[in-house]
Design an enzyme around this catalytic site. Sequence first.
Site, mmCIF file in Angstrom:
data_model
loop_
_atom_site.group_PDB
_atom_site.id
_atom_site.type_symbol
_atom_site.label_atom_id
_atom_site.label_comp_id
_atom_site.label_asym_id
_atom_site.label_seq_id
_atom_site.Cartn_x
_atom_site.Cartn_y
_atom_site.Cartn_z
ATOM 1 N N ASN A 217 0.841 -1.196 0.000
ATOM 2 C CA ASN A 217 0.000 0.000 0.000
ATOM 3 C C ASN A 217 0.877 1.248 0.000
ATOM 4 O OD1 ASN A 217 0.580 0.754 2.819
ATOM 5 N ND2 ASN A 217 -0.427 -1.194 3.259
ATOM 6 N N ASP A 287 -4.520 -6.176 5.076
ATOM 7 C CA ASP A 287 -5.535 -7.008 5.727
ATOM 8 C C ASP A 287 -5.487 -8.452 5.241
ATOM 9 O OD1 ASP A 287 -6.639 -5.041 7.376
ATOM 10 O OD2 ASP A 287 -7.672 -4.161 5.655
ATOM 11 N N LYS A 297 8.077 -17.246 -10.479
ATOM 12 C CA LYS A 297 7.310 -16.157 -11.079
ATOM 13 C C LYS A 297 6.155 -16.725 -11.913
ATOM 14 C CE LYS A 297 7.673 -12.203 -14.090
ATOM 15 N NZ LYS A 297 8.462 -11.464 -15.065
ATOM 16 N N PRO A 315 -3.114 -11.719 10.482
ATOM 17 C CA PRO A 315 -3.431 -11.511 11.896
ATOM 18 C C PRO A 315 -3.573 -10.012 12.177
ATOM 19 C CG PRO A 315 -1.103 -12.072 11.619
ATOM 20 C CD PRO A 315 -1.750 -12.239 10.278
ATOM 21 N N ASP A 316 -4.473 -9.659 13.079
ATOM 22 C CA ASP A 316 -4.617 -8.259 13.483
ATOM 23 C C ASP A 316 -3.645 -8.012 14.640
ATOM 24 O OD1 ASP A 316 -5.379 -5.809 14.670
ATOM 25 O OD2 ASP A 316 -7.300 -5.948 13.611
ATOM 26 N N ILE A 317 -2.562 -7.353 14.333
ATOM 27 C CA ILE A 317 -1.470 -7.195 15.302
ATOM 28 C C ILE A 317 -1.927 -6.363 16.494
ATOM 29 C CG2 ILE A 317 0.909 -6.373 15.594
ATOM 30 C CD1 ILE A 317 1.096 -6.633 12.439
ATOM 31 N N PHE A 333 -3.937 3.520 14.655
ATOM 32 C CA PHE A 333 -4.094 4.522 13.607
ATOM 33 C C PHE A 333 -5.197 4.062 12.661
ATOM 34 C CE2 PHE A 333 -1.158 8.127 13.059
ATOM 35 C CZ PHE A 333 -0.547 8.062 14.295
ATOM 36 N N LYS A 347 -13.277 1.398 14.934
ATOM 37 C CA LYS A 347 -12.005 0.686 15.182
ATOM 38 C C LYS A 347 -11.632 0.684 16.651
ATOM 39 C CE LYS A 347 -10.113 1.005 10.741
ATOM 40 N NZ LYS A 347 -9.266 1.662 9.788
ATOM 41 N N LYS A 351 -11.124 -2.962 18.224
ATOM 42 C CA LYS A 351 -9.790 -3.399 18.673
ATOM 43 C C LYS A 351 -9.624 -3.309 20.186
ATOM 44 C CE LYS A 351 -7.968 -2.532 14.230
ATOM 45 N NZ LYS A 351 -7.039 -3.184 13.359
#
Length: 413
Positions: A217, A287, A297, A315-317, A333, A347, A351
Amino acid sequence: MSTQRTDLLGRHIVLGLTGGIACYKSAELVRLLVKAGASVQVVMTEGAQAFITPVTMQALSGHPVVTSQWDAREPNNMAHINLSREADAMVIAPASADFMALLAQGRADEVLSLMCLARPRERCPLLVAPAMNREMWSHPATQRNVDQLIQDGAVILGPDNGEQACGEVGDGRMLEPADLLDDLIAFFQPKVLQGQRVLITAGPTFEAIDPVRGITNHSSGKMGFAMARAAAEAGAEVTLVAGPVHLDTPRGVVRRINVQSAQQMHDAVLPAATESDIFIATAAVADWRPATLAQHKIKKEGKKVAPSFELTENPDILAAVAALPQPPYCVGFAAESENLLEHARAKLRRKRIPLIVGNLGPATFGRDDNALLLVDSTDQWQLPPDGSTADKLVLARQLMAELARRLNLPESD
Ligand code: C5P
């Protein structure tokens, strides 16, 4: 875009140069100090003048250089008193081995050591940037002097390790001007997080599809690196876990762990989180990742349809850290493209963290400035308060002050 910060605005620095080849770097240091907003009074020993002229230093600082204690320009002929009374700090760069010996003994037989001795110690700190050959630096006499200077309240900046003017390699190089500038700026920051262990994630993650392609990203890492710098400046012991970015580690950060994927970031963060007081999740973590990694390749030749691949969730750290039995204070963030407040609130709840910082991703990606929306369980407010933008480091410093307030941390010097 780059914004010009004036971190030393209103600061008056007495910069002392002593004899050493690193004097040529002090010309650049003056330029950087002035650019950062400081006014600089240069003082040079006789030895320093053998390496660089006072003309150069006068032109760069905009003030006549002091080279003698018998300088008749001072109405009372007391440059050593007058100049040190106005100074917010005295910086000796380069500091030769000989000059450090003079300082350690409290000698005052030329203008610069006289000024160091005569300065009001409680409000004019002394910062010393050694520059000498590695044998001179490691000599027990020099090390004794260094210890003495530290005991007497001086702050030693560096020295650096590397190639020396004499061709030898080792400890003793003067820090680069940009590093000295950063150290001086950090020195003046309030130590609101003194002794706190702060863990920060920054940058994007890279989720490999095959050995040459991947999903990532737009995060540049600048916000997270500004957080790391601000935390270190505030006296924290900082661990920075960084995705693939092209940014130098901020000075004062004690540990940097480079990772590529979300899973690697997770594996680096979790053990570190158990030893941290504060966790700031600035990273833009992907995500999803490809469910399988192609070993070679994926080739286009002869294929009529584009290849497709399955994605699996990362995984959601942040959520994992927040769910630890004794979690650090967690700050998340939220980089959004719309409905910032709504998404940030969602969020915060999802979280289970006490504070989230919202920002509009497309408006800030890659830039040096940003606008933040801080959201906690009861309140929300903007930084800067008027809804404009500010330099990311300036915002990060404000966030550190906010964290110190929330954690009821005492301010220490
Ligand atoms: O869920 P979302 O990615 O929008 O949430 C953003 C916050 O959660 C950021 O603080 C980010 O660093 C963190 N995060 C994480 N692990 C993920 C996804 C996001 O720590 N897998």
